[in-house]
Design a protein around this motif. Structure first.
Motif, PDB file in Angstrom:
ATOM      1  N   ILE A 236       0.864  -1.180   0.000  1.00 54.33           N
ATOM      2  CA  ILE A 236       0.000   0.000   0.000  1.00 54.33           C
ATOM      3  C   ILE A 236       0.901   1.230   0.000  1.00 54.33           C
ATOM      4  O   ILE A 236       1.739   1.388   0.896  1.00 54.33           O
ATOM      5  N   VAL A 237       0.748   2.059  -1.012  1.00 50.43           N
ATOM      6  CA  VAL A 237       1.472   3.326  -1.082  1.00 50.43           C
ATOM      7  C   VAL A 237       0.514   4.406  -0.572  1.00 50.43           C
ATOM      8  O   VAL A 237      -0.516   4.674  -1.194  1.00 50.43           O
ATOM      9  N   LEU A 238       0.852   5.004   0.557  1.00 49.24           N
ATOM     10  CA  LEU A 238      -0.055   5.900   1.278  1.00 49.24           C
ATOM     11  C   LEU A 238       0.463   7.330   1.206  1.00 49.24           C
ATOM     12  O   LEU A 238       1.547   7.636   1.700  1.00 49.24           O
ATOM     13  N   PHE A 239      -0.317   8.215   0.591  1.00 53.37           N
ATOM     14  CA  PHE A 239       0.044   9.622   0.466  1.00 53.37           C
ATOM     15  C   PHE A 239      -0.739  10.409   1.528  1.00 53.37           C
ATOM     16  O   PHE A 239      -1.954  10.593   1.397  1.00 53.37           O
ATOM     17  N   THR A 240      -0.070  10.892   2.554  1.00 50.39           N
ATOM     18  CA  THR A 240      -0.748  11.596   3.646  1.00 50.39           C
ATOM     19  C   THR A 240       0.261  12.388   4.448  1.00 50.39           C
ATOM     20  O   THR A 240       1.482  12.147   4.357  1.00 50.39           O
ATOM     21  N   ASP A 241      -0.261  13.319   5.252  1.00 50.82           N
ATOM     22  CA  ASP A 241       0.596  14.051   6.186  1.00 50.82           C
ATOM     23  C   ASP A 241       0.673  13.364   7.540  1.00 50.82           C
ATOM     24  O   ASP A 241       1.390  13.822   8.423  1.00 50.82           O
ATOM     25  N   GLY A 242      -0.084  12.285   7.724  1.00 55.75           N
ATOM     26  CA  GLY A 242      -0.022  11.522   8.959  1.00 55.75           C
ATOM     27  C   GLY A 242      -0.823  12.094  10.103  1.00 55.75           C
ATOM     28  O   GLY A 242      -0.835  11.510  11.191  1.00 55.75           O
ATOM     29  N   VAL A 243      -1.521  13.212   9.892  1.00 53.80           N
ATOM     30  CA  VAL A 243      -2.343  13.800  10.953  1.00 53.80           C
ATOM     31  C   VAL A 243      -3.702  13.118  10.909  1.00 53.80           C
ATOM     32  O   VAL A 243      -4.647  13.596  10.285  1.00 53.80           O
ATOM     33  N   ALA A 244      -3.800  11.973  11.551  1.00 50.85           N
ATOM     34  CA  ALA A 244      -5.019  11.165  11.527  1.00 50.85           C
ATOM     35  C   ALA A 244      -5.943  11.596  12.652  1.00 50.85           C
ATOM     36  O   ALA A 244      -5.509  11.773  13.795  1.00 50.85           O
ATOM     37  N   ASP A 246      -8.365   9.782  13.821  1.00 53.64           N
ATOM     38  CA  ASP A 246      -8.877   8.621  14.563  1.00 53.64           C
ATOM     39  C   ASP A 246      -7.761   7.777  15.164  1.00 53.64           C
ATOM     40  O   ASP A 246      -7.980   6.618  15.489  1.00 53.64           O
ATOM     41  N   LEU A 247      -6.569   8.352  15.315  1.00 51.16           N
ATOM     42  CA  LEU A 247      -5.452   7.584  15.873  1.00 51.16           C
ATOM     43  C   LEU A 247      -4.789   8.335  17.021  1.00 51.16           C
ATOM     44  O   LEU A 247      -3.567   8.327  17.160  1.00 51.16           O
ATOM     45  N   GLN A 248      -5.594   8.986  17.880  1.00 54.46           N
ATOM     46  CA  GLN A 248      -5.020   9.686  19.022  1.00 54.46           C
ATOM     47  C   GLN A 248      -4.346   8.732  19.988  1.00 54.46           C
ATOM     48  O   GLN A 248      -3.410   9.112  20.691  1.00 54.46           O
ATOM     49  N   ASP A 249      -4.803   7.485  20.033  1.00 54.91           N
ATOM     50  CA  ASP A 249      -4.237   6.504  20.966  1.00 54.91           C
ATOM     51  C   ASP A 249      -3.188   5.614  20.308  1.00 54.91           C
ATOM     52  O   ASP A 249      -2.808   4.589  20.860  1.00 54.91           O
ATOM     53  N   GLY A 250      -2.706   5.989  19.129  1.00 53.12           N
ATOM     54  CA  GLY A 250      -1.689   5.189  18.466  1.00 53.12           C
ATOM     55  C   GLY A 250      -2.268   4.323  17.373  1.00 53.12           C
ATOM     56  O   GLY A 250      -3.468   4.341  17.076  1.00 53.12           O
ATOM     57  N   LEU A 251      -1.394   3.550  16.749  1.00 55.14           N
ATOM     58  CA  LEU A 251      -1.783   2.723  15.620  1.00 55.14           C
ATOM     59  C   LEU A 251      -2.698   1.582  16.057  1.00 55.14           C
ATOM     60  O   LEU A 251      -2.550   1.040  17.158  1.00 55.14           O
ATOM     61  N   PRO A 252      -3.637   1.203  15.193  1.00 52.43           N
ATOM     62  CA  PRO A 252      -4.484   0.039  15.501  1.00 52.43           C
ATOM     63  C   PRO A 252      -3.742  -1.248  15.179  1.00 52.43           C
ATOM     64  O   PRO A 252      -2.561  -1.238  14.821  1.00 52.43           O
ATOM     65  N   SER A 253      -4.425  -2.364  15.286  1.00 53.28           N
ATOM     66  CA  SER A 253      -3.842  -3.636  14.908  1.00 53.28           C
ATOM     67  C   SER A 253      -3.571  -3.655  13.404  1.00 53.28           C
ATOM     68  O   SER A 253      -4.426  -3.274  12.596  1.00 53.28           O
ATOM     69  N   LEU A 254      -2.362  -4.061  13.043  1.00 48.27           N
ATOM     70  CA  LEU A 254      -1.954  -4.076  11.631  1.00 48.27           C
ATOM     71  C   LEU A 254      -1.957  -5.479  11.055  1.00 48.27           C
ATOM     72  O   LEU A 254      -1.357  -5.724  10.002  1.00 48.27           O
ATOM     73  N   ALA A 255      -2.626  -6.406  11.721  1.00 49.53           N
ATOM     74  CA  ALA A 255      -2.676  -7.785  11.240  1.00 49.53           C
ATOM     75  C   ALA A 255      -3.378  -7.840   9.892  1.00 49.53           C
ATOM     76  O   ALA A 255      -4.414  -7.202   9.674  1.00 49.53           O
ATOM     77  N   GLY A 256      -2.818  -8.614   8.975  1.00 44.59           N
ATOM     78  CA  GLY A 256      -3.427  -8.785   7.655  1.00 44.59           C
ATOM     79  C   GLY A 256      -3.044  -7.727   6.655  1.00 44.59           C
ATOM     80  O   GLY A 256      -3.521  -7.767   5.511  1.00 44.59           O
ATOM     81  N   PRO A 262       4.474   4.753   3.278  1.00 42.58           N
ATOM     82  CA  PRO A 262       3.918   6.103   3.401  1.00 42.58           C
ATOM     83  C   PRO A 262       4.769   7.117   2.642  1.00 42.58           C
ATOM     84  O   PRO A 262       6.008   7.097   2.720  1.00 42.58           O
ATOM     85  N   VAL A 263       4.108   7.989   1.925  1.00 48.01           N
ATOM     86  CA  VAL A 263       4.765   9.105   1.249  1.00 48.01           C
ATOM     87  C   VAL A 263       4.366  10.367   2.017  1.00 48.01           C
ATOM     88  O   VAL A 263       3.194  10.735   2.042  1.00 48.01           O
ATOM     89  N   VAL A 264       5.325  11.017   2.651  1.00 53.00           N
ATOM     90  CA  VAL A 264       5.046  12.146   3.517  1.00 53.00           C
ATOM     91  C   VAL A 264       4.668  13.363   2.681  1.00 53.00           C
ATOM     92  O   VAL A 264       5.419  13.766   1.786  1.00 53.00           O
ATOM     93  N   VAL A 265       3.517  13.918   2.976  1.00 56.22           N
ATOM     94  CA  VAL A 265       3.053  15.136   2.312  1.00 56.22           C
ATOM     95  C   VAL A 265       3.267  16.294   3.276  1.00 56.22           C
ATOM     96  O   VAL A 265       2.663  16.326   4.357  1.00 56.22           O
ATOM     97  N   GLY A 266       4.091  17.246   2.909  1.00 56.39           N
ATOM     98  CA  GLY A 266       4.391  18.381   3.777  1.00 56.39           C
ATOM     99  C   GLY A 266       5.780  18.272   4.363  1.00 56.39           C
ATOM    100  O   GLY A 266       6.341  17.180   4.520  1.00 56.39           O
ATOM    101  N   GLN A 267       6.319  19.437   4.710  1.00 59.13           N
ATOM    102  CA  GLN A 267       7.685  19.495   5.209  1.00 59.13           C
ATOM    103  C   GLN A 267       7.755  19.768   6.707  1.00 59.13           C
ATOM    104  O   GLN A 267       8.553  19.184   7.413  1.00 59.13           O
ATOM    105  N   LEU A 779       4.604   8.860  13.331  1.00 60.74           N
ATOM    106  CA  LEU A 779       3.531   7.883  13.159  1.00 60.74           C
ATOM    107  C   LEU A 779       3.706   7.121  11.854  1.00 60.74           C
ATOM    108  O   LEU A 779       3.544   5.885  11.802  1.00 60.74           O
ATOM    109  N   LEU A 780       4.060   7.812  10.787  1.00 65.84           N
ATOM    110  CA  LEU A 780       4.222   7.153   9.492  1.00 65.84           C
ATOM    111  C   LEU A 780       5.447   6.236   9.498  1.00 65.84           C
ATOM    112  O   LEU A 780       5.425   5.164   8.882  1.00 65.84           O
TER     113      LEU A 780
END
Length: 846
Positions: A236-244, A246-256, A262-267, A779-780
Motif C-alpha cells: 500500500i502506497v499511502l500519500f498523507t501528512d499523517g495527521v489522523a 482517529d489515531l489519538q491513541d496510536g496505531l491500531p492492529s496491523l494484522a493482515g 507512506p509518502v510524507v506530504v508536507g515538510q 507515526l508514518l
C-alpha cells in the motif's frame, strides 16, 4: 523428481517447454520459471520454503539447476569441470615456464603471468555456462494499492512554500506515460483510492478535491485489510501528512496488512499559527467559581506578541448568552504552549456550551483560523437535590444550615427533628386497649395521630407532602433512596433499628448517596456507633480512648489535603484564606477520636489554646459509590455568631460542604455521551435503575438527539447491552459540525415513566483536522516499520517504482539469464590480454 502422478507429467511438460525456450507457469506454486533459448536445460527442483508472510504463505516451486545455487549464480555445464581444470593447470604451467627466463623485473613478470592466466580463466569460465537467476514480481499477478489523503488539512502552506500541500500531492499523482505510475502498472494491478472521512475508489488521481472534514487513517487501513484479505496484495502506497483524526491513541492492529509505504506530504509546521490543543472543564463545590475551563493553545511564530483568549457562554441560537471573559498571554518561544484558566459561575443549570477562542492582538495572518476555537460542554446538574437532616434535638446547627441552604435553589433540606425521646409505657385508667395519652382524647384531628408513649416525638420540616416521613426515619429503600444525602446530628445509634442501619449502608455503598455526621454529645463514640453499620462507614475510629481531657478554645486550621480541595476553602487565594482562618471564632466542643481510617482524608484540624496537639475536625472518605464525612465539631454554629461577615462565611462553608456531599450522586436514569477517539461521533449510554436502585433490564429507552445549530431533532433507539443489566447503548454519527443535545427517556415494561435525563456534546471537524499542522512523521515511520515497508518522499517515487518489482511480493517469477556470453565478461578477458601484451612489449619482450 520427488513428485508422483499428475505432478510428474506437469513437471515433464514444463521441462519440455523450457527446453524449447519460453516461460511456463508451474501449477503447484505461485512462481513462474523462464529459461532462455539456446542454453542447456536443467532439471527442476521444488522447495517448500515459505517466502511470504501470512496470509500469503504458500508452497513455492523454484526453477533451478540440480547443482547448488551460489548467490543467484550457478553453472550449467558442470561436465566440463575436469577438462577445463586440466587446461587451466596446463596453461598456468606453460605461461609460468615462458616467463621463467624472461629478462624482466620479478614484479612485472608476476603481473604479466597473472593477467594472462586470468584472461584464460575467464574464457574457460564461459565453457561452464554460468547462469544468473532473478526473482521478481510476476507482471499483472499482484495488486498494488495507491491511497491519497483528500482531507482539508492538506490545503495548508508549508513555511516558504509557493503552493499548498494539496497542490504538491496533485502534481506528484499526475498521470504521465513515462511516470512512476506507468512503471508500476507494468508489473502490478494498480488500485487507486482516496480517503478522508471514508474510503472511496478512483479511476485516476487527475481531479482530486481536498474538502474532507476528517482523516480517518485507522478506518482506511482496516477497510483495506478486509477488502484484500486472501488476495495477492504487494503493498500500500499511502500519500498523507499523517495527521489522523482517529489515531489519538496510536496505531491500531496491523494484522493482515501488506508492507505499507507512506509518502510524507508536507515538510513542517507553518510559519505562523494559533491552534487549540486541548480544552477541558471541571466543576467543584467552590461557590464563587464552580466551573473551571482549561485551554491549552499552541502558538507558532508568535513570539513576543500578545495572544488573547476569550470565553463565551452560548445560547440555543449559538450567540453569546452572557458576559465574556478575556485573558492575555505572551509566548516566550517561537513554538510555545500557552495555558489559559477561566473560572465561571453560570446562572443556569443543565447542559451548557462554552466556546473558547484565541487570536493574536495585531491580527496578523495565520496558516488557518479553523483551529482557533473550540466548544466544551459543561453539565450543571439540575436539582432540587434532597438532603435529609436527622437530629436528636432541636439545636442551633439546623437553624444555620437551613438559612444557608435557603440561598441554594438546587438543594432542598428536609428535617426530621426529635423533640422528645421514648417514654415508659404507663397504663392509664382509660378505655381498654387505649395506648395513647388520654389527654389527647377529644381532639378529633384525623390528620395527625396521637403520639404513643413508646415512640419518640418527631417533627417533620419542609416535607414534600403529608405522607413523607410520616412513620419517622425511612425503613425501606423506596423512601430512603429518594434522598441524595443524609445528615445525622447529635443522635444516638439506638435511634435506628438494625434494619435502618443496614439500609443506610446500602444507601451509601449501592445508591451512592452522601452521609455526614455532625458532632454532639450523642454522636460518634458518645452515641455508641462503634460496631454498627453506620459506624463502620465513618472515616474515623470510634474506639474507647480511656480518659479524655476536655478541650476548649479550639482553633481550626486546614491540612495540606484541605488546602487542595476547593470545597473546603472559602477564598480563591492563599493570603485571603489565611486571614479568614485567623479571624475565625474559637470552638468549644469536639468529639475526640483515636484517628482516621486508612484512605480517609483529614481536611481540617483543631488545637486547644496553649497546646500543639492536633485533633481531627473534618475527615472524609469514599465508601462504595458515595461520600462519607465526619464533622467532629459539636458547635460549628458558633462560627456564625461573631459578626455578619463570619455568618456569611459559615453559610458559604455549609453550602460548599453539602455540594460536595451530593456531588456525583447517581440518579435513577443516567445518560452519557462519550465521544469516540476522533471526537466526531458519540457513543450514547443510558443506565436505568428502579426506586430501590436495582438494575432494570427490560426498560424501553428512547433517545432524541437535537442538533442545536441546525434546529433538527433525530430519534435514536437504544439497545440493551449484554455486559450490564442496566445499560442501554446507541451510536450517533453527526454529519455536521455543531452542538448536540440528547434526551433519554426510560419506561418500564408497563409503560410507566421511570425518568428522563439530558446530556450533550460538541463536534468540530475542523478542530480535529487542524489539531496538528506539522506532518506526523513519527507515526508514518512506525507504520512503515511495523508492516515491513519504508518511508518515502515525492523525489523517491521513481526509484521506488523500479525497486518494488524486486522486493518480496505474494506472486513472483524466477528469470534465468546466461552470463557466459555477456559482453562485460569478454571485455574483461580481452583487457587482461591487452594489458599483458602492452607490458610485455614495453619491456622489449617478444
Amino acid at each position: 523428481m520427488g513428485s508422483r502422478g499428475n505432478a510428474d507429467d506437469e513437471t515433464a511438460r514444463a521441462v519440455a517447454e523450457i527446453i524449447e525456450g519460453g516461460t511456463v507457469e508451474i501449477p503447484v506454486g505461485q512462481i513462474t520459471c523462464s529459461h532462455r533459448p539456446g542454453s542447456r536445460a536443467r532439471p527442476i527442483r521444488r522447495t517448500r520454503a515459505p517466502l511470504l508472510p501470512a496470509p500469503w504463505q504458500r508452497r513455492v516451486a523454484f526453477c533451478t539447476a540440480s547443482a547448488p545455487m551460489i548467490d543467484n549464480l550457478y553453472f550449467s555445464a558442470q561436465e566440463w569441470a575436469l577438462p577445463l581444470a586440466a587446461i587451466l593447470v596446463t596453461s598456468l604451467a606453460l605461461v609460468t615456464w615462458a616467463y621463467h627466463k624472461a629478462p624482466v623485473d620479478t614484479k612485472i613478470r608476476r603481473i604479466c603471468i597473472g593477467l594472462k592466466v586470468l584472461g584464460i580463466a575467464l574464457l574457460l569460465l564461459c565453457l561452464f555456462e554460468p547462469m544468473t537467476t532473478e526473482e521478481r514480481a510476476k507482471p499483472g499477478a499482484n495488486a498494488l494499492v495507491l491511497v491519497a489523503d483528500t482531507s482539508q488539512g492538506l490545503n495548508l502552506f508549508d513555511a516558504g512554500a509557493d503552493q499548498s500541500r494539496a497542490a504538491d500531492l496533485q502534481a506528484a499523482l499526475q498521470t504521465k506515460t513515462d511516470g512512476w505510475q506507468a512503471r508500476l502498472a507494468e508489473d502490478f494491478q494498480l488500485k487507486r483510492y482516496r480517503f478522508d472521512s471514508r474510503l472511496a475508489n478512483l479511476d485516476n488521481f487527475d481531479s482530486l478535491v481536498f474538502e474532507g472534514n476528517a482523516s480517518r487513517l485507522g478506518d482506511t487501513l482496516r477497510t483495506l485489510a478486509r477488502r484484500y484479505q486472501g488476495q495477492p496484495l504487494a503493498g500500500i502506497v499511502l500519500f498523507t501528512d499523517g495527521v489522523a483524526t482517529d489515531l489519538q491513541d496510536g496505531l491500531p492492529s496491523l494484522a493482515g496488512l501488506p508492507p505499507i509505504y507512506p509518502v510524507v506530504v508536507g515538510q513542517g509546521p507553518p510559519e505562523r499559527d494559533l491552534s487549540m490543543s486541548k480544552v477541558t472543564s471541571s466543576q467543584t463545590a467552590f461557590e464563587d467559581a464552580p466551573v473551571t475551563i482549561m485551554a491549552q493553545v499552541r502558538a507558532i511564530g508568535c513570539q513576543g506578541e500578545k495572544v488573547t483568549a476569550t470565553l463565551e457562554l452560548l445560547d440555543d441560537n449559538g450567540t453569546v448568552a452572557s458576559a465574556t471573559q478575556e485573558q492575555d498571554l505572551t509566548p516566550t518561544e517561537n513554538d510555545d504552549l500557552l495555558s489559559f484558566r477561566f473560572q465561571s459561575r453560570p446562572a443556569s443549570s443543565g447542559v451548557l456550551f462554552y466556546r473558547v477562542s484565541v487570536q493574536v492582538v495585531d491580527g496578523a495572518t495565520e496558516a488557518t483560523t479553523a483551529n482557533n476555537s473550540s466548544v466544551v460542554v459543561v453539565e450543571r446538574e439540575e436539582g432540587p437535590y434532597r438532603v435529609l437532616y436527622v437530629s436528636g434535638r432541636a439545636n442551633w446547627e439546623f437553624k444555620f444550615l437551613k438559612r444557608a441552604l435557603a440561598e441554594d435553589e438546587e438543594v432542598g433540606l428536609v428535617g426530621l427533628v426529635r423533640i422528645a425521646k421514648k417514654e415508659p409505657k404507663f397504663t392509664f385508667k382509660g378505655r381498654r386497649g387505649e395506648s395513647s395519652n388520654p389527654l389527647f382524647r377529644g381532639f378529633q384531628n384525623k390528620e395527625q395521630e396521637a403520639e404513643e408513649y413508646d415512640k419518640p416525638v418527631l417533627i417533620r420540616l419542609n416535607t414534600r407532602d403529608a405522607e413523607e416521613l410520616k412513620n419517622g426515619f425511612p425503613d425501606n429503600a423506596d423512601e430512603l433512596f429518594a434522598y441524595d444525602a443524609v445528615i445525622i446530628d447529635d443522635l444516638e445509634a439506638e435511634f435506628f433499628t438494625s434494619r435502618q442501619h443496614a439500609l443506610m449502608q446500602e444507601f451509601v455503598s449501592r445508591r451512592g448517596g452522601g452521609l455526614l455526621m455532625l458532632g454532639g454529645q450523642e454522636s460518634f463514640r458518645q452515641g455508641n456507633y462503634e460496631r454498627t453499620a453506620i459506624g463502620n462507614m465513618l472515616p474515623v475510629y470510634l474506639d474507647r480512648l480511656g480518659k479524655v481531657r476536655p478541650l476548649d478554645e479550639l482553633e481550626l486550621n486546614l491540612t495540606r489535603e484541605g488546602w487542595l480541595q476547593p470545597w473546603v476553602r472559602l477564598r480563591d487565594n492563599e493570603t485571603g484564606e489565611k486571614e479568614r482562618l485567623g479571624e475565625m471564632t474559637a470552638f468549644g466542643s469536639l468529639n475526640q477520636v483515636r484517628g482516621n481510617k486508612p484512605g480517609a482524608s483529614v481536611m481540617a484540624t483543631v488545637k486547644a489554646k496553649g497546646d500543639d496537639t492536633l485533633h481531627p475536625a473534618l475527615v472524609t472518605h469514599n465508601f462504595g459509590r458515595g461520600h462519607v464525612g465526619a464533622m467532629l465539631l459539636g458547635d460549628f454554629w458558633r462560627w456564625g455568631l461573631k459578626n455578619p461577615d463570619q455568618r456569611k462565611d459559615m453559610d458559604q462553608a455549609w453550602r460548599q460542604m453539602i455540594r460536595w456531599l451530593i456531588a456525583d450522586v447517581p440518579t435513577f436514569i443516567e445518560v452519557s455521551a462519550r465521544q469516540d477517539e476522533n471526537g466526531q461521533g458519540a457513543s450514547l449510554e443510558v443506565s436505568v435503575r428502579d426506586e430501590e436502585f436495582q438494575p432494570v433490564d427490560n426498560a424501553e429507552v428512547t433517545l432524541k438527539v437535537r442538533a442545536i445549530d441546525a434546529g433538527e431533532e433525530i430519534p435514536v433507539s437504544a439497545e440493551p447491552e449484554d455486559e450490564k443489566a442496566d445499560l442501554y447503548a446507541a451510536t450517533f454519527i453527526p454529519r455536521k459540525t455543531g452542538r448536540y443535545l440528547v434526551e433519554a427517556e426510560a419506561r418500564d415494561a408497563e409503560g410507566k415513566l421511570l425518568g428522563s435525563r439530558k446530556t450533550g456534546w460538541a463536534t468540530d471537524f475542523a478542530a480535529a483536522e487542524y489539531r496538528s499542522l506539522a506532518p506526523n512523521r513519527p507515526l508514518l515511520e512506525e507504520l512503515a516499520n511495523k508492516t515491513g515497508g519504508r518511508l518515502l518522499t515525492f523525489d523517491e517515487l521513481d526509484t521506488f517504482a523500479n525497486e518494488l518489482p524486486t522486493l518480496k511480493v505474494p506472486i513472483t517469477e524466477i528469470i534465468h539469464s546466461p552470463f557466459w556470453h555477456q559482453a562485460p565478461l569478454f571485455l574483461l578477458a580481452l583487457a587482461c590480454f591487452v594489458t599483458e601484451w602492452f607490458l610485455r612489449r614495453r619491456k622489449g619482450l617478444p
